[in-house]
Design an enzyme around this catalytic site. Sequence first.
Site, mmCIF file in Angstrom:
data_model
loop_
_atom_site.group_PDB
_atom_site.id
_atom_site.type_symbol
_atom_site.label_atom_id
_atom_site.label_comp_id
_atom_site.label_asym_id
_atom_site.label_seq_id
_atom_site.Cartn_x
_atom_site.Cartn_y
_atom_site.Cartn_z
ATOM 1 C CD GLU A 212 -12.844 0.577 8.789
ATOM 2 O OE1 GLU A 212 -13.083 0.687 7.592
ATOM 3 O OE2 GLU A 212 -11.882 1.152 9.326
ATOM 4 C CG ASN B 156 -2.917 17.839 14.995
ATOM 5 O OD1 ASN B 156 -3.393 17.981 16.107
ATOM 6 N ND2 ASN B 156 -3.600 18.039 13.887
HETATM 7 O O1 M6R Z 1 -6.118 8.197 4.008
HETATM 8 P P1 M6R Z 1 -5.598 6.835 3.601
HETATM 9 O O2 M6R Z 1 -6.312 6.284 2.429
HETATM 10 O O3 M6R Z 1 -4.116 6.824 3.417
HETATM 11 O O4 M6R Z 1 -5.929 5.909 4.834
HETATM 12 C C1 M6R Z 1 -5.486 4.585 4.877
HETATM 13 C C2 M6R Z 1 -6.201 3.806 5.951
HETATM 14 O O5 M6R Z 1 -5.940 4.345 7.211
HETATM 15 C C3 M6R Z 1 -7.715 3.788 5.728
HETATM 16 O O6 M6R Z 1 -8.051 3.296 4.472
HETATM 17 C C4 M6R Z 1 -8.416 2.935 6.803
HETATM 18 O O7 M6R Z 1 -8.080 1.605 6.643
HETATM 19 C C5 M6R Z 1 -9.923 3.166 6.748
HETATM 20 N N1 M6R Z 1 -10.437 3.318 8.068
HETATM 21 C C6 M6R Z 1 -10.656 2.066 6.086
HETATM 22 O O8 M6R Z 1 -12.023 2.215 6.121
#
Ligand code: M6R
Length: 613
Positions: free
Chosen positions: A493, A100
């Site tokens: 999304e 990864n």
């Molecule tokens: O894990 P995180 O909260 O840091 O992630 C941030 C974004 O990638 C995440 O909130 C993304 O926007 C989601 N898919 C929203 O539903």
Amino acid sequence: MCGIVGYIGGKEVYPILIDGLKRLEYRGYDSSGVAVFCANVPHIYKVKGKISDLERFIGDNPKKGTLGIGHTRWATHGEPNDINAHPHISMKGKFVIVHNGIIENYATLKKKLVNRGYTFKSETDTEVLANLIEYIYEFGKVSATDAVRFALNKVQGAYGIAVICTDECDKLIVARNSSPLVIGVGEKEFYVGSDATPFVQYTNNVIYLDNENMAVLTRNGKVDIKTIKNDVIKPEIQTVDLNFDEIEKGGYSHFMLKEIYEQPKSISDTIRGRVDLTHNSIVLGGLMPVMSKIMNARRIIIVGCGTSWHAGIMGEYLFEEYSRIPVEVEYASEFRYRDPVINSDDVVIAISQSGETADTLAAVKLAKEKGATVIGICNVVGSSISRETHAGVYTHAGPEIGVASTKAFTAQVMVLAMMALSIGKAKYNIAPEMYMSLLNELITVPQKIEEFLEKPDQVKKIAELYKNSPNFIYLGRGCYYPIALEGALKLKEISYIHATGYPAAEMKHGPIALIDNKMPVVVIAANRRGYDKIVNNVQEVKARKGIIIAIVREGDETISKMADHVIEVPKFTTAIGALITIIPLQLLSYYIAVMRGCNVDQPRNLAKSVTVE
Ligand code: M6R
């Protein structure tokens, strides 16, 4: 994003790998594969598509063995196809690897390997790493472990890897840098995962590997950890508090729906043990070491991405109103690439569900370098951001599997609300009666959400009417503005409908041009303060024949009469209660996505944990 699973021990490995990969599906991926070692020979199966495609490809008689690794890939270098899928095997077949992250200097390394006679089958940076390890192993005549270690000293970038050498099949070698890797410790057996979900049904004992550390896991139950500079590290076994039921759908058709319905409980878990009603106090133990820094902060900077960034904007409203500390909210991805002015009396709050988001993690590191006090608000215990920050508060929302964040958002806002209230109280910025009513509102949020969730039909009907609309606009004022942004993000999304969130008053500066009799406009119109203003905004939309879907408080009269559709939420009185208004928006996007036949839990192109920049 990509997911790793691995096993060494006495059990049949194939079901462990396949079940583990299924548990990692939520991270988002476009191809998958496993390598099963049978009599020290690797059998590699990999395909583009879902784990079910991989299972179909392998058939009913997979090879038998007790050592293996598996991977879900989210394409970065090279398109998603069978060849680019992991595991990769080195040119002479000595090393099998899953990876990864991104090896940033892969092109330079590849060129050097090509000059030394290496050829490549895939377009991936991972195959470069496999061949580099093999080259060092053969040319340097070193052990497999040292070959991996020397290779890792040559790479730049992020990696979580699991490697097996075909000459040393009693070992599974793993390493990480900025890409998570967790070891599950059983009885003379080890599991490996990008997080603990693939193996939590077998063991709760885990070792979180630190950056630039590697571990050699042997069949006899021995684990050796060292840094890639060869310093020995004492393994620290911790217990992970993850329940197997929490990562199952539990009768719901999708994880997202389950997680929406879990919110009364998850929010209760967020506040449990922190709000003490006997003494009317809020105690956030994780912030104790930095409390004086927060109290004296010149400024709070909140960083995050996506939904976590939206929670940050809610935090801005709450902090400014109750704590009277100036707040700036930044996209982590922008913050890190500027040269932000940060001082030692600034407090930076990084919000992240996964605790692994690359941009947020980089923002944390930058803020630390510049001398700020950095606090994390994370959901995943032991995640990179929670370990990099000076102090923090876990949201305790439980595992969030659906890619669209729901319960993590409400938990993040609740943490921010508790912080704002406790600081406001300590700084004497909130009058005692106000503080009491805020505290009371805070503890009744779960019950009000539960009440709302008992009547999902009002939302379902609206979803049915507008499921084919190509566009949506979401409007809100004040703390309903981030709710509008979050509502729009949820819809786009998972349903692939274009949706834009806007501050309601800004609409007239541009987006109003989009409004016609086909445009659904979701207005979060639950404001007490500024209610007349939102009434004006609704009128502006109506004057252009836009379709108003209004989220209002129970008993609302004015907007309810003007709107085409009304969704009522239980009454609340403060900005903390405003959080309830996100629930109808989460449900609206969920129902629309289901009605459109979309893959709700794993929307196209998205990953749960975005570990690349
Ligand atoms: O894990 P995180 O909260 O840091 O992630 C941030 C974004 O990638 C995440 O909130 C993304 O926007 C989601 N898919 C929203 O539903």
